[in-house]
Structures are given as C-alpha cells and as structure tokens.
Design a protein around this motif. Structure first.
Motif, mmCIF file in Angstrom:
data_model
loop_
_atom_site.group_PDB
_atom_site.id
_atom_site.type_symbol
_atom_site.label_atom_id
_atom_site.label_comp_id
_atom_site.label_asym_id
_atom_site.label_seq_id
_atom_site.Cartn_x
_atom_site.Cartn_y
_atom_site.Cartn_z
ATOM 1 N N SER A 45 -9.556 34.846 34.170
ATOM 2 C CA SER A 45 -9.349 34.800 32.722
ATOM 3 C C SER A 45 -9.305 36.209 32.150
ATOM 4 O O SER A 45 -10.015 37.099 32.627
ATOM 5 C CB SER A 45 -10.487 34.008 32.068
ATOM 6 O OG SER A 45 -10.338 33.985 30.667
ATOM 7 N N ARG A 46 -8.469 36.382 31.143
ATOM 8 C CA ARG A 46 -8.418 37.663 30.436
ATOM 9 C C ARG A 46 -9.397 37.641 29.272
ATOM 10 O O ARG A 46 -9.487 36.664 28.529
ATOM 11 C CB ARG A 46 -7.006 37.939 29.907
ATOM 12 C CG ARG A 46 -6.900 39.205 29.032
ATOM 13 C CD ARG A 46 -5.471 39.574 28.765
ATOM 14 N NE ARG A 46 -4.801 40.009 29.979
ATOM 15 C CZ ARG A 46 -4.910 41.237 30.502
ATOM 16 N NH1 ARG A 46 -5.656 42.161 29.907
ATOM 17 N NH2 ARG A 46 -4.260 41.550 31.598
ATOM 18 N N VAL A 71 -8.752 37.161 22.348
ATOM 19 C CA VAL A 71 -9.504 36.004 22.852
ATOM 20 C C VAL A 71 -10.801 35.842 22.068
ATOM 21 O O VAL A 71 -11.180 34.736 21.668
ATOM 22 C CB VAL A 71 -9.805 36.171 24.359
ATOM 23 C CG1 VAL A 71 -10.784 35.094 24.844
ATOM 24 C CG2 VAL A 71 -8.517 36.102 25.172
ATOM 25 N N SER A 97 -13.102 31.074 35.155
ATOM 26 C CA SER A 97 -12.046 30.236 34.596
ATOM 27 C C SER A 97 -11.942 30.424 33.084
ATOM 28 O O SER A 97 -12.921 30.758 32.411
ATOM 29 C CB SER A 97 -12.321 28.763 34.908
ATOM 30 O OG SER A 97 -13.418 28.279 34.161
ATOM 31 N N GLU A 98 -10.745 30.198 32.538
ATOM 32 C CA GLU A 98 -10.537 30.324 31.096
ATOM 33 C C GLU A 98 -11.424 29.355 30.325
ATOM 34 O O GLU A 98 -11.955 29.693 29.266
ATOM 35 C CB GLU A 98 -9.069 30.078 30.758
ATOM 36 C CG GLU A 98 -8.127 31.174 31.230
ATOM 37 C CD GLU A 98 -6.709 30.941 30.747
ATOM 38 O OE1 GLU A 98 -6.488 29.955 30.011
ATOM 39 O OE2 GLU A 98 -5.832 31.756 31.096
ATOM 40 N N ARG A 129 -14.175 30.568 27.502
ATOM 41 C CA ARG A 129 -14.116 30.093 26.118
ATOM 42 C C ARG A 129 -15.434 29.428 25.711
ATOM 43 O O ARG A 129 -15.936 29.646 24.597
ATOM 44 C CB ARG A 129 -12.950 29.111 25.959
ATOM 45 C CG ARG A 129 -11.586 29.763 25.949
ATOM 46 C CD ARG A 129 -10.538 28.826 25.344
ATOM 47 N NE ARG A 129 -10.483 27.560 26.062
ATOM 48 C CZ ARG A 129 -9.691 27.319 27.092
ATOM 49 N NH1 ARG A 129 -8.902 28.268 27.549
ATOM 50 N NH2 ARG A 129 -9.689 26.127 27.679
#
Length: 366
Positions: free
Chosen positions: A220-221, A226, A256-257, A261
């Motif tokens: 993930s960035r 973000v 993982s994204e 989040r």
C-alpha cells in the motif's frame, strides 16, 4: 454433586482397587481399560479430573493427554499421570505435554487423595478467577456499550422527533443541520457495530485462513492524499472540522490497503476523541532505513506506557478520571492487524500532555 473422576488404567487390579477406594471417599468414579475407551468416555461425559496410566497398549498415556488437551471441551480438565516410570525425562515429557501432576506406582491412598485434592483446589481457583474476569468483562461491556450505542441512538431519535413534530417551525438551514447531525450519529453507531463484528472476526483468524492472507498480503502507498481521505471520513462521521498538520513522506509499505485504511481511520479517530480543546492533530510519516514510521500525535489525555499490554476490547484506561467515548475496540483492531504483520506499535506521552502513536511498517523498496 459428587466430583467426577475418570480412571484410565489397563491393569484390572489397580483399576478396581483405586476406583473402589475413591468411591468410598465420596468421588464418583468411571473407569476405562485403555486410552481409546477413556477418550470416548471423556468426550461423552466430561469428568472433573482424569487419572491415567502411561504405559498402555495401542494408545499410551501421552497420546491420551495430547488428545485431551486438543479437545476444546476437555483442554482444562486436571490430568494426573499414574506411572511406574520415574526417569526425569519421562516426568518432564508428561509435564511439558500438559499433565498437571504425576504419581509414581506404587502409591498410597493418602498420597493419591492429597494429589487429587490439590489439583481440584487449583482448578477451583482457576475457575473462580475466570468467572471473576468474565464478570468484570460483562460489567465493562455493559457500561461501555450502553454509552457507545445509546449516545448516537439518542441523537438520531431526538433530532428525528424534532423534525417530525415541529418540521413547520424550522427553516431550511436548521433542517439541514439536524439532518447532518442525524447522519453523523448514524455513522458513529454503524462504526461501533461494525467494529464489534470486525474484532470478533479478527480474533477467529489463524494463519491457515484465506482471510489471514487478505489482511497480510499486498502492499500500500502512504502519502498525504491517503491520509487526507481518511481524515475526510472521520470528519463526516464526527460532523466537525478536524485541524490536522500533515507531514507525510510518500512511500510504499508491506501492508494491505485495507489494513492501512483501517489503521489510519482508527488512530485519527482516537486522536480526535482524546484531544483537548481545539489543539491540532499532527500526522507524520518518514522512511528510516528499510522501515517506514507513521506517527499520529495529539494533546490531551495521557497514555501510560504500561497500558499497551492492556489493550483489549472494552478496556478503557483511567475511566474513573475521564468520561470517555469509545469501546476500546479501535486500538484492539489496530494492534491485531499489526500483530498479523509483526509490525511495531509504540505509544508515548509527554508530561505536557502530548501523546504519539507510532507504527513501524516495512518499506517496499525498488
């Protein structure tokens, strides 16, 4: 009700003698001539304590013990070996496997009774401690969840009643304001219920599950955009402005994204919740070697270093001092997701009241 003892012993004379003596002492004894029969009886009617010989044909005592300890309904039943083998390696093997005690043959009735009573008393203390912790958890859950669910629900019902009963008295601006507060309350309630389901899901995951891969695989960035997206979601749920200073260096991390989040959402929400007055929240991210540090800081309620080990669902720190929102699920979710990745979580508070939560991810380098 009499204490139920299961005696697994292949030598008929020892089996009958021990069963008779224990029955005379008021215990209710069932017997089995071998390990397989003993396991079957234990599964059908779980005993309060198991006495088991080690040297038996087909299935020895160690195998019986392994099976018992791997059965959820029998895992905590006190288990005492009866053995003619007194070598230290044999005793150690039994204790490492999960045996509670052992008696060397031949043994006296007095030593048998003392051993049984000692283990039953210890089990009673363990059970009492477990019940006390469960009762404390029940009280905490009731107290926290009642506040966490009723507060937004009261907002929804209150504003809805106002609009229904006095809708002609409000102008468009007032109506939109109340609808906005209803939406914020509904989002807060939904989040509380979603987190309740989510923490239960996370606690059931093991490394062989496909869901484990879902939360651990992927990259993930992390960058300012973000972070701003997650701030916007928290702002909508809280229906209030959030003053944030963002100093985030862009990087790709091994997480993982979805997990990133969730982690950002929970930590930003916590920082808002425990901030004092209109003080801004500071979100920083920077690479350091192969790692990436993400830190979220706020000024308000202090967090003691020793409380990290106490992070758990429905646990609130210093509740008697602070009237808190939240159910304690947010940090529990974050900690669980980080445990999956073996990532580090640190929380530090200064005497001036600034608390910083820092996470260390592994970078994905080109």
């Amino acid at each position: 009700m009499a204490t139920q003892i299961l005696l697994i012993e292949d030598e008929i004379q020892i089996r009958e003698n021990v069963a008779t003596l224990l029955s005379l002492k008021g215990y209710e004894v069932s017997t089995a001539p071998d390990g397989r029969e003993g396991i079957s009886q234990a599964m059908v009617s779980p005993p309060d304590l198991i006495l088991c010989d080690i040297m038996m044909p087909e299935m020895d005592g160690y195998q019986v013990l392994d099976t018992i300890r791997n059965n959820r309904s029998l895992a905590t039943v006190p288990f005492i070996f009866l053995t003619a083998r007194t070598e230290e390696i044999d005793v150690r093997r039994g204790m490492v496997s999960g045996a509670d005690d052992y008696l060397t043959k031949p043994f006296t009735l007095d030593s048998l009774l003392r051993t049984i009573e000692s283990r039953l008393q210890r089990e009673a203390l363990r059970e009492a401690g477990l019940q006390a912790r469960l009762e404390e958890l029940r009280r905490s859950l009731t107290s926290v969840s009642t506040h966490e669910y009723n507060t937004p629900l009261s907002g929804i019902l209150g504003f809805t009643s106002l609009l229904l009963d006095h809708y002609q008295e409000f102008n468009e601006e007032d109506t939109l304001s109340m609808l906005s507060m209803i939406k914020a309350s509904a989002l807060r309630l939904k989040r509380s219920l979603d987190n309740l389901r989510f923490i239960e899901e996370l606690q059931q995951i093991n490394p062989t599950d496909s869901s484990f891969e879902f939360f651990t695989n992927g990259i993930s960035r992390i960058d300012a955009d973000v972070v701003k997206q997650q701030i916007a979601k928290v702002r909508e749920r809280k229906d209030e402005e959030i003053d944030c200073q963002i100093e985030v260096v862009s990087a790709v991390v091994d997480c993982s994204e979805t997990s990133v989040r969730i982690i950002l959402d929970e930590l930003i929400d916590n920082a808002c919740k425990f901030s004092k007055g209109a003080r801004s929240i500071r979100i920083s991210g920077w690479p350091e070697g192969i790692n990436y540090h993400l830190s979220i800081s706020n000024v308000g309620q202090l967090f003691k270093a020793e409380d990290i080990a106490r992070i758990a669902p429905y646990t609130q720190f210093d509740r008697k001092i602070y009237e808190q929102q939240g159910s304690g699920l947010g940090l529990s979710i974050v900690k669980k997701l980080l445990d999956f990745k073996k990532s580090t979580l640190t929380i530090q508070s200064t005497p001036e009241g600034e608390t910083s939560v820092t996470i260390i991810f592994q970078q994905v380098l080109n």
